[in-house]
Design a protein around this motif. Sequence first.
Motif, PDB file in Angstrom:
ATOM      1  N   TRP A  86       0.791  -1.397   0.126  1.00  0.00           N
ATOM      2  CA  TRP A  86      -0.325   0.197  -0.305  1.00  0.00           C
ATOM      3  C   TRP A  86       0.647   1.303  -0.055  1.00  0.00           C
ATOM      4  O   TRP A  86       0.308   1.837  -0.488  1.00  0.00           O
ATOM      5  N   ILE A  87       1.757   1.084   0.330  1.00  0.00           N
ATOM      6  CA  ILE A  87       3.032   2.560   0.881  1.00  0.00           C
ATOM      7  C   ILE A  87       3.493   3.055  -0.999  1.00  0.00           C
ATOM      8  O   ILE A  87       4.107   4.066  -0.968  1.00  0.00           O
ATOM      9  N   MET A  88       3.792   1.623  -1.089  1.00  0.00           N
ATOM     10  CA  MET A  88       4.349   1.663  -2.244  1.00  0.00           C
ATOM     11  C   MET A  88       3.479   2.737  -3.727  1.00  0.00           C
ATOM     12  O   MET A  88       3.949   2.812  -4.014  1.00  0.00           O
ATOM     13  N   THR A  89       2.217   1.288  -3.643  1.00  0.00           N
ATOM     14  CA  THR A  89       1.113   2.540  -4.001  1.00  0.00           C
ATOM     15  C   THR A  89       0.852   3.775  -4.593  1.00  0.00           C
ATOM     16  O   THR A  89       0.638   4.164  -5.466  1.00  0.00           O
ATOM     17  N   GLY A  90       0.728   3.943  -3.082  1.00  0.00           N
ATOM     18  CA  GLY A  90       0.811   5.717  -2.434  1.00  0.00           C
ATOM     19  C   GLY A  90       1.845   6.194  -3.145  1.00  0.00           C
ATOM     20  O   GLY A  90       1.599   7.742  -3.679  1.00  0.00           O
ATOM     21  N   ALA A  91       2.890   5.768  -2.614  1.00  0.00           N
ATOM     22  CA  ALA A  91       4.580   6.805  -3.422  1.00  0.00           C
ATOM     23  C   ALA A  91       3.995   6.884  -4.939  1.00  0.00           C
ATOM     24  O   ALA A  91       4.692   7.801  -5.451  1.00  0.00           O
ATOM     25  N   LEU A  92       3.554   5.980  -5.395  1.00  0.00           N
ATOM     26  CA  LEU A  92       3.989   5.835  -7.213  1.00  0.00           C
ATOM     27  C   LEU A  92       3.115   6.491  -7.608  1.00  0.00           C
ATOM     28  O   LEU A  92       3.018   7.562  -8.513  1.00  0.00           O
ATOM     29  N   ALA A  93       1.966   6.800  -7.368  1.00  0.00           N
ATOM     30  CA  ALA A  93       0.841   7.800  -7.345  1.00  0.00           C
ATOM     31  C   ALA A  93       1.206   9.207  -7.037  1.00  0.00           C
ATOM     32  O   ALA A  93       0.710  10.485  -7.943  1.00  0.00           O
ATOM     33  N   THR A  94       2.003   9.068  -6.642  1.00  0.00           N
ATOM     34  CA  THR A  94       2.084  10.664  -5.626  1.00  0.00           C
ATOM     35  C   THR A  94       3.600  10.826  -6.372  1.00  0.00           C
ATOM     36  O   THR A  94       3.207  12.471  -6.170  1.00  0.00           O
ATOM     37  N   TRP A  95       4.621  10.231  -6.770  1.00  0.00           N
ATOM     38  CA  TRP A  95       5.369  10.764  -7.197  1.00  0.00           C
ATOM     39  C   TRP A  95       5.141  11.029  -9.466  1.00  0.00           C
ATOM     40  O   TRP A  95       5.734  12.672  -9.716  1.00  0.00           O
ATOM     41  N   SER A  96       3.688  10.190  -9.449  1.00  0.00           N
ATOM     42  CA  SER A  96       4.137  10.326 -10.912  1.00  0.00           C
ATOM     43  C   SER A  96       3.103  11.457 -10.875  1.00  0.00           C
ATOM     44  O   SER A  96       2.755  12.421 -12.052  1.00  0.00           O
ATOM     45  N   ALA A  97       2.230  11.991 -10.113  1.00  0.00           N
ATOM     46  CA  ALA A  97       1.348  13.061 -10.359  1.00  0.00           C
ATOM     47  C   ALA A  97       2.179  14.226 -10.620  1.00  0.00           C
ATOM     48  O   ALA A  97       1.959  15.447 -11.093  1.00  0.00           O
ATOM     49  N   PHE A  98       3.208  14.517  -8.931  1.00  0.00           N
ATOM     50  CA  PHE A  98       4.141  16.027  -9.519  1.00  0.00           C
ATOM     51  C   PHE A  98       4.872  15.789 -10.765  1.00  0.00           C
ATOM     52  O   PHE A  98       5.147  17.006 -11.320  1.00  0.00           O
ATOM     53  N   THR A  99       5.685  14.540 -11.163  1.00  0.00           N
ATOM     54  CA  THR A  99       6.266  14.750 -12.438  1.00  0.00           C
ATOM     55  C   THR A  99       4.896  14.969 -13.510  1.00  0.00           C
ATOM     56  O   THR A  99       5.055  15.981 -14.447  1.00  0.00           O
ATOM     57  N   ALA A 100       3.670  15.235 -13.667  1.00  0.00           N
ATOM     58  CA  ALA A 100       3.096  15.586 -14.766  1.00  0.00           C
ATOM     59  C   ALA A 100       3.024  17.080 -14.629  1.00  0.00           C
ATOM     60  O   ALA A 100       2.745  17.733 -14.959  1.00  0.00           O
ATOM     61  N   ALA A 101       2.841  17.455 -12.920  1.00  0.00           N
ATOM     62  CA  ALA A 101       2.360  18.815 -12.455  1.00  0.00           C
ATOM     63  C   ALA A 101       3.658  19.470 -13.183  1.00  0.00           C
ATOM     64  O   ALA A 101       4.317  20.658 -13.433  1.00  0.00           O
ATOM     65  N   CYS A 102       4.769  19.176 -13.468  1.00  0.00           N
ATOM     66  CA  CYS A 102       5.840  20.029 -13.396  1.00  0.00           C
ATOM     67  C   CYS A 102       5.874  20.276 -15.135  1.00  0.00           C
ATOM     68  O   CYS A 102       6.570  21.392 -15.705  1.00  0.00           O
ATOM     69  N   GLY A 103       5.342  20.318 -15.947  1.00  0.00           N
ATOM     70  CA  GLY A 103       4.678  19.977 -17.455  1.00  0.00           C
ATOM     71  C   GLY A 103       4.103  21.157 -16.755  1.00  0.00           C
ATOM     72  O   GLY A 103       4.091  22.009 -18.081  1.00  0.00           O
ATOM     73  N   PHE A 104       3.100  22.142 -15.939  1.00  0.00           N
ATOM     74  CA  PHE A 104       3.271  22.953 -16.051  1.00  0.00           C
ATOM     75  C   PHE A 104       3.448  24.212 -15.032  1.00  0.00           C
ATOM     76  O   PHE A 104       2.970  25.269 -15.157  1.00  0.00           O
ATOM     77  N   ALA A 105       5.101  23.894 -15.661  1.00  0.00           N
ATOM     78  CA  ALA A 105       5.818  25.047 -14.186  1.00  0.00           C
ATOM     79  C   ALA A 105       6.085  26.051 -15.201  1.00  0.00           C
ATOM     80  O   ALA A 105       6.019  26.165 -16.354  1.00  0.00           O
ATOM     81  N   GLY A 106       5.757  27.544 -13.952  1.00  0.00           N
ATOM     82  CA  GLY A 106       5.748  28.565 -14.821  1.00  0.00           C
ATOM     83  C   GLY A 106       7.436  29.847 -15.020  1.00  0.00           C
ATOM     84  O   GLY A 106       7.839  30.206 -15.120  1.00  0.00           O
ATOM     85  N   GLY A 107       7.818  28.720 -13.697  1.00  0.00           N
ATOM     86  CA  GLY A 107       8.648  29.477 -13.555  1.00  0.00           C
ATOM     87  C   GLY A 107       9.791  28.806 -12.502  1.00  0.00           C
ATOM     88  O   GLY A 107       9.649  27.067 -12.430  1.00  0.00           O
ATOM     89  N   PHE A 108      11.239  29.390 -11.905  1.00  0.00           N
ATOM     90  CA  PHE A 108      12.046  28.396 -10.980  1.00  0.00           C
ATOM     91  C   PHE A 108      11.472  27.914  -9.948  1.00  0.00           C
ATOM     92  O   PHE A 108      10.987  26.452  -9.812  1.00  0.00           O
TER      93      PHE A 108
END
Length: 430
Positions: A86-108
Amino acid sequence: MVAAVARESGRAGGGYRYAVLALLILVYTFNFLDRQILGILAGPIKQELGLTDSQLGLMGGLAFALFYTGLGIPIAWLADRWSRTWIMTGALATWSAFTAACGFAGGFWQLFLCRMGVGVGEAGGVAPAYSLISDYFPKAQRARALAAFSFGIPVGSALGILFGGLIAAKVDWRAAFVFVGLAGLILAPIFRIVVREPRRGQADEVEGAPIPEAPPAPPKGGVAMLLRKSSFWLISLAAAASSICGYGVAFWLPSFFERSLGMSLVDRSLFLGAITLVGGVIGVWLGGWLGDRLGAKNKAAYLLVPAGAFMLALPCFALAINTTSLTLAFFLFLIPTGLNLAWLGPVINAVQHLVPAQMRSTASACFLFVNNLLGLGVGTYYFGAVSDLLTPRFGAEALRYAIYSGLAFYVVSAVLFTIAARRLKHDWVD
């Protein structure tokens, strides 16, 4: 199919444990894909957002390492007491969501914070996996199984380089982050459905008879027991010294190929992706194979194998950085790329045996804390900062000289591993 997997999950034998290992490798592949993709995208990100090498180094290292290392130990403490799957499942979902969010960053700062979020998720993705593998595979196969799990490093790094570069060239760097992040989110529920929680210590057998399930980890004192062992500190600092160079070089090689060898984004994606995949997979497996073969006779071999590998890698990297021939550079980089990852199987196996079975997640997290805080936090920033410092004198070639200076960390690593090898037998826990 899922039902059949579930019935098999009650025992460690059969094909099920290899199915588990395959999924763990896939998750680790996404771990490093999302972690290393920033390196190949550094060029277009730097150009669009107007960043310096030092800022890129902070995002590639410190932004990730702060929470990755800081949260790793408490999450591993929880994994020694609760469901690792369960811990690994939650971890995978979390880091994947933030990776996708990197694509919307507007600055440093927005990108910096998103990379911190990736580190938060990945803090729960490795130490529990080490513990799961140790409960699915017997001691005689454990170094090879851990080495196979570590295939996720070169495969994930290669895919991050390849897909990141190709998607960025075809669309843009933002689409690359979004694509790989969404793919990880799809994998998370599949992992949870297939992988079942094993009994702790079930693979530790005496003459074929399974021992009783290991008792719960002690509420306190376990970490103190580990930290009192000199071999733990020597192993952790040795691995950290090698990781300063390993992570740093891996992050900056795409930029080196662009600045010093004049390669396009697509060309360096294909070139470096092939080096990382072929050299990395061979090196990881060779290290695990040698660890199991030599370590069965002499436990010191688990640490002498990586010590020798780093001393061989140093001159190869120095020659590779100095050449201007792409063909020669490919083969020269191939050798140290493999040697740079040969430590994974034998060293991780050694760390697993510094503590009883019910403390393996915590021990792994303590090791990863030291290794990644220094290796990730310092390595990527070090090369970027030295490059900025040397730019007024060397211009576009500054990165080449920054990499030269970092190779000294391999010597430090080899010396520490050699000293630790002399003490490992005393601290070993069967």
